[in-house]
Design a protein around this motif. Structure first.
Motif, short mmCIF file in Angstrom:
data_model
loop_
_atom_site.label_atom_id
_atom_site.label_comp_id
_atom_site.label_asym_id
_atom_site.label_seq_id
_atom_site.Cartn_x
_atom_site.Cartn_y
_atom_site.Cartn_z
N PRO A 71 3.23 4.85 -3.95
CA PRO A 71 4.52 5.07 -4.58
C PRO A 71 4.69 4.38 -5.94
O PRO A 71 5.75 4.47 -6.53
CB PRO A 71 5.49 4.46 -3.56
CG PRO A 71 4.71 3.33 -2.97
CD PRO A 71 3.25 3.70 -3.03
N THR A 72 3.66 3.69 -6.44
CA THR A 72 3.90 2.89 -7.65
C THR A 72 3.62 3.68 -8.92
O THR A 72 3.06 4.77 -8.88
CB THR A 72 3.05 1.60 -7.65
OG1 THR A 72 1.69 1.94 -7.91
CG2 THR A 72 3.14 0.86 -6.33
N ASN A 113 10.78 6.08 -6.57
CA ASN A 113 9.33 6.15 -6.67
C ASN A 113 8.69 6.63 -5.37
O ASN A 113 7.69 7.34 -5.39
CB ASN A 113 8.76 4.78 -7.02
CG ASN A 113 8.43 4.69 -8.50
OD1 ASN A 113 8.37 5.72 -9.17
ND2 ASN A 113 8.22 3.50 -8.98
N ASN A 114 9.25 6.20 -4.22
CA ASN A 114 8.69 6.62 -2.94
C ASN A 114 8.65 8.13 -2.81
O ASN A 114 7.75 8.69 -2.19
CB ASN A 114 9.53 6.08 -1.78
CG ASN A 114 9.29 4.60 -1.54
OD1 ASN A 114 10.15 3.79 -1.78
ND2 ASN A 114 8.10 4.25 -1.09
N GLU B 193 3.93 -3.17 -0.20
CA GLU B 193 3.54 -2.86 -1.57
C GLU B 193 4.71 -2.28 -2.36
O GLU B 193 4.99 -2.72 -3.48
CB GLU B 193 2.38 -1.85 -1.54
CG GLU B 193 1.89 -1.46 -2.92
CD GLU B 193 0.72 -0.49 -2.87
OE1 GLU B 193 0.42 0.01 -1.76
OE2 GLU B 193 0.12 -0.23 -3.91
N SER B 194 5.42 -1.32 -1.78
CA SER B 194 6.46 -0.67 -2.57
C SER B 194 7.66 -1.60 -2.74
O SER B 194 8.34 -1.58 -3.76
CB SER B 194 6.88 0.66 -1.94
OG SER B 194 7.15 0.51 -0.59
N ASP B 197 6.63 -3.88 -5.48
CA ASP B 197 6.63 -3.18 -6.75
C ASP B 197 8.06 -2.98 -7.26
O ASP B 197 8.33 -3.13 -8.45
CB ASP B 197 5.92 -1.83 -6.61
CG ASP B 197 5.63 -1.19 -7.96
OD1 ASP B 197 5.07 -1.89 -8.83
OD2 ASP B 197 5.98 -0.01 -8.15
N TYR B 204 7.13 -6.27 -15.14
CA TYR B 204 5.83 -6.00 -15.80
C TYR B 204 5.89 -4.79 -16.71
O TYR B 204 5.10 -4.67 -17.63
CB TYR B 204 4.68 -5.92 -14.78
CG TYR B 204 4.63 -4.74 -13.86
CD1 TYR B 204 4.34 -3.46 -14.32
CD2 TYR B 204 4.80 -4.90 -12.48
CE1 TYR B 204 4.27 -2.38 -13.45
CE2 TYR B 204 4.73 -3.83 -11.60
CZ TYR B 204 4.47 -2.58 -12.10
OH TYR B 204 4.39 -1.51 -11.24
N ILE B 214 -1.50 -3.38 -8.70
CA ILE B 214 -1.11 -3.92 -7.39
C ILE B 214 -2.06 -3.37 -6.35
O ILE B 214 -2.30 -2.17 -6.30
CB ILE B 214 0.31 -3.50 -6.99
CG1 ILE B 214 1.30 -3.86 -8.09
CG2 ILE B 214 0.72 -4.14 -5.67
CD1 ILE B 214 2.73 -3.63 -7.69
#
Lengths: 416, 416
Positions: A71-72, A113-114, B193-194, B197, B204, B214
């Motif tokens: 999702p990033t 984003n997901n 992770e998400s 992020d 960033y 990541i």
């Protein structure tokens, strides 16, 4: 049919990381008769990624990308595929729904984003991902007047392997022309690669139609026999014939020769259960590794009771009843203390067998008399105790693993 | 300047072998400020090889091929380079002479095939190979109106490394504009992770001159920050600035931010030693994994005393003094038993901290009330005991690893 595997992630272009998923995929593809002609590793730049996919579309029939489905911001695999194919992404309402359901179950907050993970290539089929959030995609399209198969798979090994096995292989089987490949794997513990090869090369070299590979890894030899024939019966007959001859030569060194190859810990647990026996361990230098290896197998609680990690001398006495004077007199790393650990832990746990391990894993702690790599391993059945001395070479990790391998192999031999 | 590394050899496309030379070259290239944008692995087919080289000529400035310079039929790198550049090979009389001299010294019989090694690309410079027979080649040419640098290097690590260091790096230094690369790695435990992020992307994304990646793996997040500048001070200042802001945002989730990144177990042992504290563990579902992870670190014996693997209920009582009635009343997998394990093992081992873990790693053993993935983790310092309940998802291996990660992270937080 020719395949290209593309591993995606800037971290795979650093000096510190390597793609290993492709080894697994290659093995499965080869079984289907698909040749891997190229592997490419590319970072998370959209332009480079598009270039890599378009290049692959121009030179092979099957393109597999691994990673970049998260999702990033730098998960750009879907976008790059669309660019390379000259098509569009469409957000799939069903997948959006599933993402919401999953997030609700886990009490996650879903970000914008997901939702990228629901963007599908035009005409692609979704590949479900029961082990993660990112669904994969299966593409079957025409590009430059040729049929091309594409797979967008996630990066984590725990996600890519089941997705490929359960959803890609059945689809590939329907498309790739049928060939029959029989394989057999023989495994032997605690024998050197060149020693093993010297004994069996005269045998396998006569089977020119069976591909034999020897792989050595930390006290384990794995022999893989592969035969490709036009019928499965023929292929299996050849590998079975060769396997029998090799087993005869290596005798009780072989611990696994089943079609589905088993690990040494599985074999030990299998034998224990068959005999209605139980096991406990007292580990010094292996620090829990033997217990960890055994308990990594589901159902191990039926035969493995547990044990103690007795790193300090005090705990050797406390948990395995090793007399303080014995440690003082003989030293913690000694034949006698290994014996006392095996006997003591067996008594304390009331198990059929007890194992004791003590040694110097390094890098420090060794001296001339007792160098790094010296390990004593003992196994007791309550009547007698067998103890062996080993001088393993290598670093800390290797010495610890060898010691655990030796201990498990001694249990196996006791049970045979 | 962008580089592509092409590893050549059909054996590198089997499930059993990997290219590792590229890791070394990548490290050296990065030091020069050259980015590796692609890595390609290709077999010994001339057509595929030519395709790979031509693709690279079209997308990067520097192309390095490794392997395929030997004397056998399937050593085709020279021919493929000539095909890709649209040029010819010329047999170099000096090199032929050297091959004869070397063969005479070693009493080898020189075959016609051996002489292929003297075939040079038009305009290429020879790179000497003191550690083998195959000389390398340095190409500096114009292709598609752009300057391209090419290196034909041998495959064996013992030959490629000195050739690259001694003959390619000095040449590259004269051509590549001087740049400096600074990297920093931040690690955080037990955060998705998400989720991570979402918290740090706003930070960033403002540092467009710092590349941020990541990577998530089993309860671990790794953030890599890379900055390339014309001075090292400037590059380091940028990554340090970004690292500080991210650390501020993620606060105590970050366990490692050193230049040389550390594992969670290293950090735990480091803090224990700094505080003069000791640790013991009583593990049920993790079955020795926590002990194994800690003892894999050299010197762990200074702070980690050991503990017990208490897979069976009897051993929970025997080794950690958990009352039988408590197990009967609350069940082996319960908040109360985790607490009793932590407190009991701490007392028995006389350590500063005690950790207890009990749970259901699966795949069997779960029910509606206590499903697979339910794990209780407790830590006691003798005054108070903290216990957390977790519902991990995934297979047995993942659940066990998550539980060990959570336990180690709880010890870390106690020590902070």
């Amino acid at each position: 049919m020719k395949c290209e595997i593309i591993a995606i992630g800037s971290e795979l272009l650093t000096p510190f990381r390597q793609d290993t998923n492709s080894l697994y995929l290659t093995e499965r593809l080869n079984e289907l008769g698909v040749v891997v002609a190229f592997k490419t590793i590319v970072g998370d730049r959209r332009k480079d990624l598009t270039n890599a996919i378009r290049t692959a579309l121009g030179r092979v029939d099957i393109i597999i990308t691994m990673g970049g489905l998260g999702p990033t911001e730098d998960d750009l695999t879907r976008e790059a595929w669309a660019d390379a194919l000259g098509t569009e992404l469409k957000r799939d309402a069903d997948i959006v729904g599933q993402l919401y359901v999953r997030a609700a179950q886990r009490r996650w907050q879903l970000t914008e984003n997901n939702l990228k993970q629901a963007d599908m290539l035009d005409g692609a089929q979704m590949l479900e991902n029961p082990h993660g959030t990112a669904p994969g995609q299966w593409v079957d399209t025409v590009f430059g007047a040729h049929r091309k198969l594409g797979m967008l798979l996630p990066g984590p090994p725990s996600e890519i392997k089941p997705m490929f096995d359960e959803q890609c292989i059945p689809r590939l089987r329907e498309i790739v022309p049928q060939r029959f490949i029989a394989t057999r794997t023989l495994k032997a513990a605690m024998i050197g690669e060149s020693h093993a090869d010297a004994r069996i090369a005269p045998i396998y070299s006569q089977f020119t139609d069976v591909e034999t590979t020897i792989l050595a890894h930390l006290g384990d030899i794995q022999l893989t026999l592969i035969s490709t024939k036009s019928t499965m019966e023929e292929a299996e007959a050849r590998v079975n014939e060769l396997a029998s001859l090799i087993e005869e030569e290596l005798d009780d060194l072989v611990y696994s020769s089943a079609k589905q190859s088993e690990s040494l810990e599985q074999i030990v647990l299998y034998y224990l259960e068959m005999r209605g026996a139980t096991l406990s361990v007292a580990e010094s230098c292996t620090g829990g590794l033997i217990a960890e290896r055994l308990t990594s197998i589901a159902g191990s609680s039926r035969s493995f009771l547990g044990g103690a990690v007795v790193y300090s001398n005090e705990l050797k006495t406390e948990f395995a009843g090793v007399p303080e004077e014995l440690i003082e007199e003989k030293g913690a790393v000694s034949r006698e203390v290994a014996t006392a650990l095996a006997e003591g832990i067996r008594r304390r746990c009331r198990s059929t067998y007890g194992v004791g391990v003590t040694g110097i894993a390094g890098p420090g702690g060794g001296n001339e008399e007792k160098p790094v790599g010296l390990v004593y391993i003992a196994i007791s059945d309550g009547v007698q105790t067998e103890v062996v001395q080993k001088n393993f070479s290598g670093d800390r990790e290797r010495i610890r693993f060898y010691a655990s391998q030796q201990a498990l192999d001694m249990v196996r031999r006791q049970l045979m």
